[in-house]
Design a protein around this motif. Structure first.
Motif, PDB file in Angstrom:
ATOM      1  N   ALA A   1      -5.437  -1.162   1.906  1.00 23.75           N
ATOM      2  CA  ALA A   1      -3.669  -0.818   2.185  1.00 23.75           C
ATOM      3  C   ALA A   1      -3.595  -0.986   0.793  1.00 23.75           C
ATOM      4  CB  ALA A   1      -3.210  -1.548   3.175  1.00 23.75           C
ATOM      5  N   GLY A   2      -2.461   0.235   0.345  1.00 27.66           N
ATOM      6  CA  GLY A   2      -2.361   0.289  -1.108  1.00 27.66           C
ATOM      7  C   GLY A   2      -3.296   0.592  -2.125  1.00 27.66           C
ATOM      8  N   ALA A   3      -4.245   1.345  -1.505  1.00 28.69           N
ATOM      9  CA  ALA A   3      -5.164   2.142  -2.426  1.00 28.69           C
ATOM     10  C   ALA A   3      -4.720   2.842  -3.778  1.00 28.69           C
ATOM     11  CB  ALA A   3      -6.371   2.882  -1.656  1.00 28.69           C
ATOM     12  N   SER A   4      -3.495   3.369  -3.763  1.00 29.37           N
ATOM     13  CA  SER A   4      -3.032   4.392  -4.722  1.00 29.37           C
ATOM     14  C   SER A   4      -2.160   3.490  -5.965  1.00 29.37           C
ATOM     15  CB  SER A   4      -2.337   5.506  -4.093  1.00 29.37           C
ATOM     16  OG  SER A   4      -0.992   4.919  -3.433  1.00 29.37           O
ATOM     17  N   GLY A   5      -2.122   2.345  -5.505  1.00 31.36           N
ATOM     18  CA  GLY A   5      -1.555   1.576  -6.671  1.00 31.36           C
ATOM     19  C   GLY A   5      -1.952   1.108  -7.791  1.00 31.36           C
TER      20      GLY A   5
ATOM     21  N   GLU B   1     -18.048   1.841   0.645  1.00 36.77           N
ATOM     22  CA  GLU B   1     -17.534   2.959   1.194  1.00 36.77           C
ATOM     23  C   GLU B   1     -16.171   2.649   1.390  1.00 36.77           C
ATOM     24  OE1 GLU B   1     -17.782   6.250   5.081  1.00 36.77           O
ATOM     25  OE2 GLU B   1     -19.226   4.537   4.672  1.00 36.77           O
ATOM     26  N   ILE B   2     -15.006   3.556   0.969  1.00 36.87           N
ATOM     27  CA  ILE B   2     -13.724   3.125   1.060  1.00 36.87           C
ATOM     28  C   ILE B   2     -12.983   4.107   2.130  1.00 36.87           C
ATOM     29  CG2 ILE B   2     -11.474   3.059  -0.325  1.00 36.87           C
ATOM     30  CD1 ILE B   2     -13.928   1.241  -1.197  1.00 36.87           C
ATOM     31  N   VAL B   3     -12.351   3.332   3.044  1.00 36.24           N
ATOM     32  CA  VAL B   3     -11.160   4.192   3.860  1.00 36.24           C
ATOM     33  C   VAL B   3      -9.846   3.615   3.280  1.00 36.24           C
ATOM     34  CG1 VAL B   3     -10.377   4.551   6.202  1.00 36.24           C
ATOM     35  CG2 VAL B   3     -13.090   3.837   5.898  1.00 36.24           C
ATOM     36  N   ARG B   4      -8.902   4.701   2.990  1.00 35.04           N
ATOM     37  CA  ARG B   4      -7.593   4.500   2.580  1.00 35.04           C
ATOM     38  C   ARG B   4      -6.565   4.482   3.770  1.00 35.04           C
ATOM     39  NH1 ARG B   4     -10.496   7.205  -1.273  1.00 35.04           N
ATOM     40  NH2 ARG B   4     -10.038   6.803  -3.430  1.00 35.04           N
ATOM     41  N   LEU B   5      -5.673   3.472   3.727  1.00 41.01           N
ATOM     42  CA  LEU B   5      -4.546   3.462   4.638  1.00 41.01           C
ATOM     43  C   LEU B   5      -3.592   4.533   4.016  1.00 41.01           C
ATOM     44  CD1 LEU B   5      -4.238   0.136   6.156  1.00 41.01           C
ATOM     45  CD2 LEU B   5      -4.692   2.387   7.590  1.00 41.01           C
ATOM     46  N   VAL B   6      -2.950   5.509   4.628  1.00 43.15           N
ATOM     47  CA  VAL B   6      -2.298   6.616   3.934  1.00 43.15           C
ATOM     48  C   VAL B   6      -0.805   6.603   5.069  1.00 43.15           C
ATOM     49  CG1 VAL B   6      -3.952   7.759   2.685  1.00 43.15           C
ATOM     50  CG2 VAL B   6      -3.316   8.492   5.093  1.00 43.15           C
ATOM     51  N   ARG B   7       0.249   6.994   4.403  1.00 44.51           N
ATOM     52  CA  ARG B   7       1.653   7.074   5.271  1.00 44.51           C
ATOM     53  C   ARG B   7       1.768   8.499   5.632  1.00 44.51           C
ATOM     54  NH1 ARG B   7       5.341   2.150   2.919  1.00 44.51           N
ATOM     55  NH2 ARG B   7       3.595   1.026   2.085  1.00 44.51           N
ATOM     56  N   ARG B   8       0.949   9.119   5.928  1.00 43.45           N
ATOM     57  CA  ARG B   8       1.092  10.628   6.402  1.00 43.45           C
ATOM     58  C   ARG B   8      -0.319  10.939   7.179  1.00 43.45           C
ATOM     59  NH1 ARG B   8      -3.324  12.175   3.643  1.00 43.45           N
ATOM     60  NH2 ARG B   8      -3.765  11.507   1.399  1.00 43.45           N
TER      61      ARG B   8
END
Length: 300
Positions: free
Chosen positions: A6-10, A26-33
């Motif tokens: 959570a917050g991977a794009s910061g 392996e990364i799984v990103r939480l996204v608000r879309r």
């Protein structure tokens, strides 16, 4: 490991994704879309909404959510956002883990050295008590939300200070220095807990596989004062460092944020990381600033 972030794009999240990917995770990103593939999962942290089944598909969760403290001034509404963006997001993740059939084995949740409050002259470790003030209250509630994770999940809260890298508060410091406006803040003798961005993400990666749980300080091993940090930046950027801003003026301009962020003194030691065998790349704040200024983005 398969790691949900959570917050991977910061600021920290971007560097962490690069680090973990390079190490083979392996990364799984939480996204608000809407999620656009198996490497993404949708959530709405403000509403407490998340597809909790994602927790059955990951080995670890890293929580970096939270409104920036570097956004000034802290109005009444923004102070509320600082609290809600941390507590609600963390509680949403913890609730989802509790609902999972197979909860993740590891939960690393961001926290802050603001937990200790203003403690001039005192050496602070993870065994020190909580301080007082707005940030101390925020962090206490933030860490309490992380503690709601299931008991079978190893939960670690990492208390971070000033991260030396291209982003966050250092972006503002760099801009002021470049304009020749770098100044001594108050007496300049207050301790600022700092850590190089490289060591921040290396420590988070280390904690994924360490056995440490509970609070862990993510700060550099050599304490530095605000004056030392600001002077080192000015010296390396070949800019003047002759101005001084009295505490009263900082208070009038920035309100509570001046006391909590700029004038607060916290001599924090990363005792548990050191005892566990973690090795820092940047032992002094000067080394961290050199690495930041010599990074490819700085040259570009």
């Amino acid at each position: 490991m398969r790691v949900l972030i959570a917050g991977a794009s910061g600021f920290i999240g971007t560097a962490l994704v690069d680090r973990l990917t390079a190490e083979g995770h392996e990364i799984v990103r939480l996204v608000r879309r809407k999620a656009q593939g198996p490497d993404e999962a949708a959530w709405s942290p403000a509403a407490g909404i998340i597809d909790f089944t994602v927790m059955d598909r990951v080995d670890a969760v890293v929580n970096l959510s939270g409104a920036s403290l570097a956004r000034l001034p802290w109005t009444k509404n923004y102070r509320g956002e600082i609290v809600d963006s941390r507590v609600t997001a963390t509680r949403t993740l913890a609730d989802a883990m509790r609902k999972a059939k197979r909860p993740p084995g590891v939960f690393l949740s961001a926290s802050a050295v603001g937990y200790y409050g203003d403690r001039p002259g005192e050496l602070l470790t993870e065994f020190s008590t909580a301080g007082t003030g707005f940030l101390a209250e925020v962090v206490t509630r933030w860490e309490a939300a992380a503690a709601l994770a299931p008991h079978e999940t190893r939960t670690t809260v990492f208390r971070t200070g000033l991260v030396i890298g291209h982003g966050g508060a250092m972006q503002r410091v760099g801009t002021l220095t470049r304009l020749g406006l770098s100044s001594r803040l108050g007496t300049g003798g207050q301790h600022w807990p700092w850590i190089a961005l490289d060591d921040e993400v290396a420590a988070i990666a280390y904690l994924l596989e360490s056995r440490l749980s509970g609070p862990v300080n993510l700060t550099g091993p050599t304490p530095a004062t605000a004056d030392r940090v600001m002077n080192a930046m000015a010296e390396r950027m070949r800019r003047p460092y002759t101005l001084a801003v009295p505490e009263r003026m900082l208070g009038l301009a920035l309100g509570r944020a001046a006391d909590e962020l700029l004038l607060s003194s916290q001599k924090v030691r990363p005792q548990r990381l050191i005892d566990d065998g973690f090795r820092f790349t940047h032992v002094t704040v000067e080394s961290a600033i050199d690495a930041m200024l010599n990074a490819p983005r700085a040259r570009a």
